[in-house]
Design a protein around this motif. Structure first.
Motif, short mmCIF file in Angstrom:
data_model
loop_
_atom_site.label_atom_id
_atom_site.label_comp_id
_atom_site.label_asym_id
_atom_site.label_seq_id
_atom_site.Cartn_x
_atom_site.Cartn_y
_atom_site.Cartn_z
N VAL A 193 14.18 -1.67 -9.35
CA VAL A 193 12.76 -2.05 -9.39
C VAL A 193 12.38 -2.74 -8.10
CG1 VAL A 193 11.07 -3.57 -10.51
CG2 VAL A 193 12.59 -2.16 -11.91
N LEU A 194 13.22 -3.64 -7.63
CA LEU A 194 12.90 -4.36 -6.39
C LEU A 194 12.87 -3.43 -5.17
CD1 LEU A 194 14.93 -7.65 -6.93
CD2 LEU A 194 12.44 -7.34 -7.03
N ALA A 195 13.67 -2.38 -5.21
CA ALA A 195 13.70 -1.43 -4.09
C ALA A 195 12.52 -0.47 -4.11
CB ALA A 195 15.01 -0.64 -4.12
N ASP A 196 11.85 -0.37 -5.25
CA ASP A 196 10.72 0.54 -5.40
C ASP A 196 9.44 -0.16 -4.96
OD1 ASP A 196 8.74 2.30 -6.15
OD2 ASP A 196 9.36 2.42 -8.26
N LYS A 197 8.96 0.20 -3.80
CA LYS A 197 7.75 -0.45 -3.26
C LYS A 197 6.52 -0.17 -4.10
CE LYS A 197 9.45 -1.18 1.25
NZ LYS A 197 10.00 -2.49 1.18
N LYS A 198 6.58 0.84 -4.96
CA LYS A 198 5.45 1.19 -5.81
C LYS A 198 5.54 0.56 -7.21
CE LYS A 198 4.60 5.57 -3.51
NZ LYS A 198 4.48 7.01 -3.66
N ALA A 199 6.60 -0.20 -7.44
CA ALA A 199 6.77 -0.83 -8.76
C ALA A 199 5.61 -1.79 -9.01
CB ALA A 199 8.10 -1.56 -8.85
N GLY A 200 5.05 -1.68 -10.18
CA GLY A 200 3.92 -2.54 -10.53
C GLY A 200 4.36 -3.86 -11.14
#
Length: 91
Positions: A50-57
């Motif tokens: 999740v932290l690596a996903d820049k699009k995580a809301g």
């Protein structure tokens, strides 16, 4: 006294008073600890994703943090329990 890896419904700790590390309750507690540690590894991997996903809301980040907090509580309880069973170590 062994701190068990679960609490009662009010969130209070349970302790086991026994010298038998092979008792049914001791073995159950060992099994629960192993499962909690394995779950913690999975939660850590998910949180990193999740932290690596820049699009995580916000929802994804809050969910990952909530699970990580729960897992950290489990790991701390296990560490305190195991540390309490080391002769001469006072926590």
């Amino acid at each position: 006294m062994r701190l068990l890896p679960w609490t009662n419904l009010d969130g209070r700790p349970f302790y086991l008073s026994t010298d038998d590390n092979r008792s049914s309750l001791s073995l159950l507690a060992d099994s629960v600890e192993v499962a909690q540690l394995a779950s913690g590894k999975d939660v850590l991997a998910g949180a990193r994703a999740v932290l690596a996903d820049k699009k995580a809301g916000e929802f994804a980040v809050r969910s990952a943090l909530t699970r990580a907090t729960e897992s950290l509580e489990d790991v701390i309880r296990i560490a305190v329990s195991r540390g309490g069973r080391i002769p001469g170590l006072e926590l």
